[in-house]
Design a protein around this motif. Structure first.
Motif, mmCIF file in Angstrom:
data_model
loop_
_atom_site.group_PDB
_atom_site.id
_atom_site.type_symbol
_atom_site.label_atom_id
_atom_site.label_comp_id
_atom_site.label_asym_id
_atom_site.label_seq_id
_atom_site.Cartn_x
_atom_site.Cartn_y
_atom_site.Cartn_z
ATOM 1 N N VAL A 25 0.534 -1.171 0.194
ATOM 2 C CA VAL A 25 0.130 -0.055 -0.149
ATOM 3 C C VAL A 25 0.836 1.194 0.106
ATOM 4 C CG1 VAL A 25 -1.614 1.296 1.271
ATOM 5 C CG2 VAL A 25 -1.952 -1.054 1.012
ATOM 6 N N MET A 28 2.591 1.767 -3.399
ATOM 7 C CA MET A 28 1.327 1.958 -4.358
ATOM 8 C C MET A 28 1.396 3.627 -4.222
ATOM 9 S SD MET A 28 -2.468 0.782 -5.038
ATOM 10 C CE MET A 28 -1.863 -0.987 -5.184
ATOM 11 N N SER A 29 1.154 4.171 -2.931
ATOM 12 C CA SER A 29 0.931 5.556 -2.625
ATOM 13 C C SER A 29 1.990 6.451 -3.018
ATOM 14 C CB SER A 29 0.599 5.691 -1.415
ATOM 15 O OG SER A 29 1.569 5.683 -0.340
ATOM 16 N N ASP A 32 3.658 6.786 -8.656
ATOM 17 C CA ASP A 32 2.235 6.853 -9.342
ATOM 18 C C ASP A 32 2.455 7.836 -10.423
ATOM 19 O OD1 ASP A 32 -0.150 6.593 -10.142
ATOM 20 O OD2 ASP A 32 -0.747 8.572 -9.047
ATOM 21 N N GLN A 231 -12.575 7.000 -3.386
ATOM 22 C CA GLN A 231 -11.593 6.954 -4.285
ATOM 23 C C GLN A 231 -11.394 5.500 -4.979
ATOM 24 O OE1 GLN A 231 -9.721 9.725 -4.717
ATOM 25 N NE2 GLN A 231 -11.232 10.597 -3.271
ATOM 26 N N VAL A 232 -11.692 4.459 -4.304
ATOM 27 C CA VAL A 232 -11.444 3.156 -5.160
ATOM 28 C C VAL A 232 -12.412 2.753 -6.431
ATOM 29 C CG1 VAL A 232 -11.704 0.499 -4.739
ATOM 30 C CG2 VAL A 232 -10.331 1.832 -3.140
ATOM 31 N N VAL A 235 -11.445 4.576 -9.262
ATOM 32 C CA VAL A 235 -10.000 4.001 -9.614
ATOM 33 C C VAL A 235 -8.871 5.116 -9.464
ATOM 34 C CG1 VAL A 235 -9.253 2.748 -11.612
ATOM 35 C CG2 VAL A 235 -11.836 3.136 -11.678
ATOM 36 N N ASN A 236 -8.942 5.737 -8.123
ATOM 37 C CA ASN A 236 -7.833 6.415 -7.930
ATOM 38 C C ASN A 236 -7.181 5.857 -6.940
ATOM 39 O OD1 ASN A 236 -6.156 8.519 -7.334
ATOM 40 N ND2 ASN A 236 -7.549 10.216 -6.730
ATOM 41 N N TRP A 237 -6.335 4.664 -7.382
ATOM 42 C CA TRP A 237 -5.793 3.863 -6.572
ATOM 43 C C TRP A 237 -4.588 4.512 -5.619
ATOM 44 C CZ3 TRP A 237 -8.091 -0.761 -6.207
ATOM 45 C CH2 TRP A 237 -9.042 -1.351 -7.172
ATOM 46 N N ALA A 240 -6.159 6.398 -2.934
ATOM 47 C CA ALA A 240 -6.841 5.707 -1.777
ATOM 48 C C ALA A 240 -5.568 5.058 -1.146
ATOM 49 C CB ALA A 240 -7.531 4.596 -2.507
ATOM 50 N N ALA A 241 -4.563 4.463 -1.633
ATOM 51 C CA ALA A 241 -3.670 3.745 -0.921
ATOM 52 C C ALA A 241 -2.905 4.914 -0.030
ATOM 53 C CB ALA A 241 -2.619 3.147 -2.017
#
Length: 275
Positions: A25, A28-29, A32, A231-232, A235-237, A240-241
């Motif tokens: 997580v 991923m954050s 990007d 956010q999920v 699709v703003n992964w 959201a992470a």
């Protein structure tokens, strides 16, 4: 070495299901696709997100303390029962665990709606002449969360009470303590550690709630879990992470503070009772 081998399965499970996902997580954050803190900057520079985080902390703390205040005496009442009565009460407390959180939340929507049972009783008894706004309020969110998490607190408190040696109470009575004094000065301090553990666990679970606030709360009553789901869905992964990682760190820090403060209070109560 043999003791270490016994811990290896637990360490492996912890790494596979907690540590590695947390690092996933976080990565991923931050990537990007290139390394950047932009998602964290976005969260901490917008007041609405910080307000949402503070509201989550406040709501979770209220729920945790309320479950402790309500669950402790219920646990003590169950502890005092014997045999079949005690097992029956524990079974009744266990029943909600077999029901989905979504189902229990919908049940509260039916009870608190304008045509629900609570409003009907209020009008029938003459307390009000028109339906009261009960849904989409912070009180509805807290009430439902307390009801959902109360069995957790009860079972943890009951387990702690069951571990207390009854000979300590007998010794207090022999030394001249009245039954009430023996309970307040011996039993309660020894069982508070379990109540503190239950409070921390219910607080931790409250921090991740999103279904109940979404269905029972208004726009200002949403928790940070609702932001993650939004956010999920968009699709703003990466963002959201980032929010999930902030929630994780905030929860861990808050748990540490609760643990430290709770143990300090328990020590003061124990030493005060000893005097």
């Amino acid at each position: 070495m043999r003791r270490l081998m016994l811990f290896l399965p637990a360490i492996a499970l912890l790494a596979a299901f907690v540590i590695l996902p947390a690092f996933g997580v976080m990565s991923m954050s931050l990537f990007d696709p290139d390394f950047s803190f932009k998602h964290f900057e976005r969260f901490f520079t917008l007041g609405a997100y910080l307000t949402l985080l503070l509201n989550t902390l406040e709501t979770s703390l209220i729920v945790a303390l309320t479950t402790a205040l309500v669950g402790y005496p219920i646990s003590y009442f169950i502890y005092l029962q014997k045999g079949k009565v005690q097992r029956l009460l524990l079974f009744l407390i266990l029943i909600p665990f077999w029901m989905s959180v979504l189902v229990r939340t919908f049940a509260w929507m039916v009870l608190l709606g304008r045509e629900g049972l609570v409003n009907w009783l209020a009008q029938w008894s003459g307390l009000t002449s028109r339906p009261i706004q009960l849904l989409f309020t912070p009180e509805a969110v807290v009430l439902a969360m307390v009801q959902i998490l109360l069995p957790v607190q009860i079972f943890i408190c009951f387990s702690a009470m069951s571990e207390i040696d009854v000979d300590l109470l007998r010794a207090a009575r022999i030394l001249g303590a009245k039954p009430r004094q023996a309970v307040l000065r011996v039993f309660v301090p020894l069982s508070l550690e379990g109540a503190l553990t239950g409070t921390i666990i219910t607080f931790m679970l409250s921090m991740g709630f999103f279904i109940t606030p979404a269905l029972l709360g208004g726009p200002k009553d949403q928790l940070i879990g609702n932001l993650v789901t939004t956010q999920v869905e968009q699709v703003n992964w990466a963002f959201a992470a980032a929010v999930s990682f902030i929630l994780l760190v905030t929860t861990l820090v808050a748990i540490g503070l609760l643990r430290t403060g709770g143990q300090f209070i328990i020590r003061r109560m124990v030493y005060g009772s000893a005097r």
